[in-house]
Design a protein around this motif. Structure first.
Motif, mmCIF file in Angstrom:
data_model
loop_
_atom_site.group_PDB
_atom_site.id
_atom_site.type_symbol
_atom_site.label_atom_id
_atom_site.label_comp_id
_atom_site.label_asym_id
_atom_site.label_seq_id
_atom_site.Cartn_x
_atom_site.Cartn_y
_atom_site.Cartn_z
ATOM 1 N N LYS A 159 1.078 -1.715 0.147
ATOM 2 C CA LYS A 159 -0.182 -0.185 0.212
ATOM 3 C C LYS A 159 0.716 1.228 0.138
ATOM 4 N N LEU A 160 2.454 1.297 1.098
ATOM 5 C CA LEU A 160 2.882 2.895 0.787
ATOM 6 C C LEU A 160 3.235 2.799 0.108
ATOM 7 N N ALA A 161 3.896 1.735 -1.274
ATOM 8 C CA ALA A 161 4.881 1.775 -2.398
ATOM 9 C C ALA A 161 4.602 2.919 -3.136
ATOM 10 N N ASP A 162 3.293 3.432 -3.695
ATOM 11 C CA ASP A 162 2.545 4.385 -4.882
ATOM 12 C C ASP A 162 3.356 5.933 -3.558
ATOM 13 N N MET A 163 3.887 5.533 -2.335
ATOM 14 C CA MET A 163 4.054 6.959 -1.903
ATOM 15 C C MET A 163 5.215 7.433 -1.142
ATOM 16 N N ALA A 164 6.044 6.288 -0.921
ATOM 17 C CA ALA A 164 7.772 6.274 -0.544
ATOM 18 C C ALA A 164 8.150 5.262 -1.335
ATOM 19 N N GLN A 165 9.496 5.835 -1.629
ATOM 20 C CA GLN A 165 10.283 4.096 -1.792
ATOM 21 C C GLN A 165 10.796 3.337 0.010
ATOM 22 N N ILE A 166 10.728 2.470 -0.676
ATOM 23 C CA ILE A 166 10.686 1.646 0.886
ATOM 24 C C ILE A 166 12.322 0.280 0.645
ATOM 25 N N VAL A 167 13.027 0.828 1.540
ATOM 26 C CA VAL A 167 14.510 -0.354 1.358
ATOM 27 C C VAL A 167 14.253 -0.655 2.216
ATOM 28 N N PRO A 168 13.797 -2.480 1.973
ATOM 29 C CA PRO A 168 13.878 -3.340 3.518
ATOM 30 C C PRO A 168 15.467 -3.595 4.188
ATOM 31 N N GLY A 169 15.328 -3.876 4.823
ATOM 32 C CA GLY A 169 16.444 -4.012 5.899
ATOM 33 C C GLY A 169 17.150 -4.851 6.125
ATOM 34 N N ILE A 170 18.775 -5.265 6.974
ATOM 35 C CA ILE A 170 18.160 -6.963 7.037
ATOM 36 C C ILE A 170 17.884 -7.770 7.534
ATOM 37 N N ALA A 171 16.778 -6.702 8.380
ATOM 38 C CA ALA A 171 16.185 -7.219 10.118
ATOM 39 C C ALA A 171 15.341 -8.164 9.228
ATOM 40 N N ILE A 172 14.380 -7.759 7.740
ATOM 41 C CA ILE A 172 13.024 -8.317 8.187
ATOM 42 C C ILE A 172 14.010 -9.733 6.927
ATOM 43 N N TRP A 173 14.713 -9.749 6.838
ATOM 44 C CA TRP A 173 15.050 -10.866 6.077
ATOM 45 C C TRP A 173 16.017 -11.960 6.938
ATOM 46 N N SER A 174 16.398 -11.385 8.157
ATOM 47 C CA SER A 174 16.813 -12.745 9.354
ATOM 48 C C SER A 174 15.093 -12.920 9.900
ATOM 49 N N PHE A 175 14.379 -11.638 10.021
ATOM 50 C CA PHE A 175 12.890 -11.876 10.739
ATOM 51 C C PHE A 175 11.961 -13.493 9.516
ATOM 52 N N ALA A 176 12.785 -13.010 8.375
ATOM 53 C CA ALA A 176 11.174 -13.917 7.744
ATOM 54 C C ALA A 176 12.224 -15.254 7.505
ATOM 55 N N LEU A 177 13.501 -14.795 7.902
ATOM 56 C CA LEU A 177 14.412 -16.765 7.923
ATOM 57 C C LEU A 177 13.815 -17.230 8.979
ATOM 58 N N LEU A 178 13.714 -16.284 10.479
ATOM 59 C CA LEU A 178 13.374 -17.278 12.102
ATOM 60 C C LEU A 178 12.232 -18.073 11.794
ATOM 61 N N ILE A 179 10.989 -17.385 11.261
ATOM 62 C CA ILE A 179 10.050 -18.180 10.694
ATOM 63 C C ILE A 179 9.452 -19.896 10.558
ATOM 64 N N PRO A 180 11.055 -19.924 9.531
ATOM 65 C CA PRO A 180 10.904 -21.700 8.486
ATOM 66 C C PRO A 180 12.236 -21.789 10.296
ATOM 67 N N VAL A 181 12.718 -21.257 10.448
ATOM 68 C CA VAL A 181 13.944 -21.928 12.007
ATOM 69 C C VAL A 181 13.166 -22.177 13.140
ATOM 70 N N LEU A 182 12.444 -22.050 13.273
ATOM 71 C CA LEU A 182 11.696 -21.962 14.360
ATOM 72 C C LEU A 182 10.090 -23.148 14.261
ATOM 73 N N VAL A 183 9.776 -22.391 12.868
ATOM 74 C CA VAL A 183 8.845 -24.246 12.358
ATOM 75 C C VAL A 183 9.741 -25.537 12.138
ATOM 76 N N ALA A 184 10.780 -25.653 12.263
ATOM 77 C CA ALA A 184 11.495 -26.719 12.159
ATOM 78 C C ALA A 184 12.071 -27.296 13.336
ATOM 79 N N ALA A 185 13.040 -26.418 13.871
ATOM 80 C CA ALA A 185 13.079 -26.155 15.708
ATOM 81 C C ALA A 185 11.828 -27.153 16.086
ATOM 82 N N LYS A 186 10.727 -26.603 15.778
ATOM 83 C CA LYS A 186 9.314 -27.395 16.359
ATOM 84 C C LYS A 186 9.099 -28.656 16.321
ATOM 85 N N ALA A 187 9.472 -28.277 14.862
ATOM 86 C CA ALA A 187 8.973 -29.974 14.508
ATOM 87 C C ALA A 187 9.827 -31.005 14.349
#
Ligand code: ZN
Length: 202
Positions: A159-187
């Motif tokens: 939604k914001l993409a039209d209004m501002a230029q968004i630059v994803p930071g390193i944290a968002i990639w770590s956060f996205a990676l943390l999700i499958p890592v936690l799922v795998a740990a639980k499994a």
């Protein structure tokens, strides 16, 4: 000599006598086919490795900028914590607390509890408080909802993409990676094995 234990089927309540399972095997309920017990190969080592990877990703996800927004020559960096602070500043205390709990407190608690229970068991030790810690872990797991938060972020980015230029930071990639890592740990966690090891006299 195989030790047998009683396991109640979660699906149909049939009481079953189950023999000690070899690594990688699973026992099914003879009446409904539900899973009674499962031996994940190298469960403790595997879960512990995923937990350590998860802790590193968690640190990166919280220490570095999540997103940078460029609007009219102005650059704004946001981190996970600054997002929560902004919610509090806008008087959205309930939503702020919910985001704080489900994206920061619950995942961190889940990782720390896994580490505190599995690390001693890995070296054949038992430490005081293992039983309440493992019980708490099973409760906290269901409160870790980073994936819901990430979907929310992605929707607002579109939604914001039209209004501002968004630059994803390193944290968002770590956060996205943390999700499958936690799922795998639980499994890969084998609760029966953990209870068995906790109960065994050192
Ligand atoms: Zn059953």
């Amino acid at each position: 000599m195989s030790a047998r234990k009683l396991i109640l089927c979660h699906d149909c309540d049939l009481l079953n006598r189950v023999a000690e399972l070899p690594s990688g095997a699973s026992a099914l309920c003879p009446r409904c086919g539900g899973l009674l017990d499962r031996r994940v190969p190298n469960s403790i080592d595997r879960t512990l490795a995923l937990t350590l990877a998860g802790l590193v990703l968690f640190l990166v996800a919280n220490a570095f900028p999540f997103l940078a927004m460029k609007m009219q020559g102005q650059v704004t960096d946001t981190t996970l914590a600054s997002g929560v602070r902004a919610l509090y500043a806008h008087d959205e205390r309930f939503v702020g607390s919910l985001v704080l709990f489900t994206t920061i407190v619950a995942p961190l608690l889940q990782l720390l509890l896994l580490l505190s229970v599995l690390a001693p068991l890995r070296f054949g030790r038992r430490v005081p408080g293992m039983i309440p810690m493992f019980r708490l872990l099973r409760r906290v797991e269901s409160w870790s909802m980073m994936e819901v938060f990430l979907i929310g972020i992605l929707v607002s980015l579109v939604k914001l993409a039209d209004m501002a230029q968004i630059v994803p930071g390193i944290a968002i990639w770590s956060f996205a990676l943390l999700i499958p890592v936690l799922v795998a740990a639980k499994a890969s966690l084998d609760p029966h094995l953990v209870w068995e090891r906790i109960g065994r006299r050192a």
